[in-house]
Design a protein around this motif. Structure first.
Motif, short mmCIF file in Angstrom:
data_model
loop_
_atom_site.label_atom_id
_atom_site.label_comp_id
_atom_site.label_asym_id
_atom_site.label_seq_id
_atom_site.Cartn_x
_atom_site.Cartn_y
_atom_site.Cartn_z
N THR A 5 18.74 -28.17 15.97
CA THR A 5 19.71 -27.45 15.16
C THR A 5 19.69 -27.91 13.72
N GLY A 35 12.59 -20.99 21.04
CA GLY A 35 14.01 -21.13 20.72
C GLY A 35 14.61 -20.04 19.86
N ARG A 37 16.18 -17.35 20.52
CA ARG A 37 17.54 -16.95 20.89
C ARG A 37 18.56 -17.99 20.49
N GLN A 38 18.17 -19.24 20.52
CA GLN A 38 19.10 -20.28 20.11
C GLN A 38 19.36 -20.20 18.61
N ARG A 41 21.77 -17.37 18.26
CA ARG A 41 23.12 -17.70 18.70
C ARG A 41 23.80 -18.65 17.71
N PHE A 42 22.99 -19.56 17.18
CA PHE A 42 23.53 -20.48 16.19
C PHE A 42 24.08 -19.71 14.99
#
Length: 111
Positions: A5, A35, A37-38, A41-42
């Motif tokens: 992140t 990643g 989708r992450q 979403r973040f």
DNA sequence: CACATGACGAGGG
DNA sequence: ACCCTCGCCATGT
């Protein structure tokens, strides 16, 4: 904060005005090629918290990937205001506007 | 624990 | 160009 992140935040901060990056591209560069989708979403949940140029992130087809009209329209206006052009089908030409941190020179401009 | 849900992406018809 | 299917994986219910 998780290292992945953290990298995502830094990478997005580095996207210059008038350029865009894709979710998958950011994920790869942050060390997780699966990643995307992450990343999405973040941004969905935390974009306001980090003063990020969130509008410079689009999907791999060159589309704005927000379902809500209000926000997708805002994203389009923000991009246009910094010089990004949209095609007739409301997409962005990645060949022209995608930001590559490690771009290499080619001969096109020298001919 | 099982299942649904995405600001995704690649591949095939 | 469009539509569908599948793989992916953190979160939420």
């Amino acid at each position: 904060m998780e290292p992945f992140t953290q990298s995502v935040v830094e990478i997005i901060k580095e996207i210059p005005e008038g350029k865009v990056m894709t979710y998958g591209q950011i994920a790869s560069q942050a060390g997780n090629r699966r990643g995307a989708r992450q990343v999405a979403r973040f941004l969905h949940t935390l974009s306001t918290k980090y003063e990020l140029p969130w509008h410079r992130v689009i999907n791999s087809k060159g589309e704005i990937s927000l379902s809500d009209f209000e926000s997708s329209n805002l994203q389009k206006l923000l991009l246009e205001s910094e010089g990004v052009k949209f095609t007739r089908s409301n997409t962005i030409d990645l060949n022209e506007f995608q930001y590559h941190k490690y771009d290499t020179f080619n001969d096109f401009d020298l001919i």
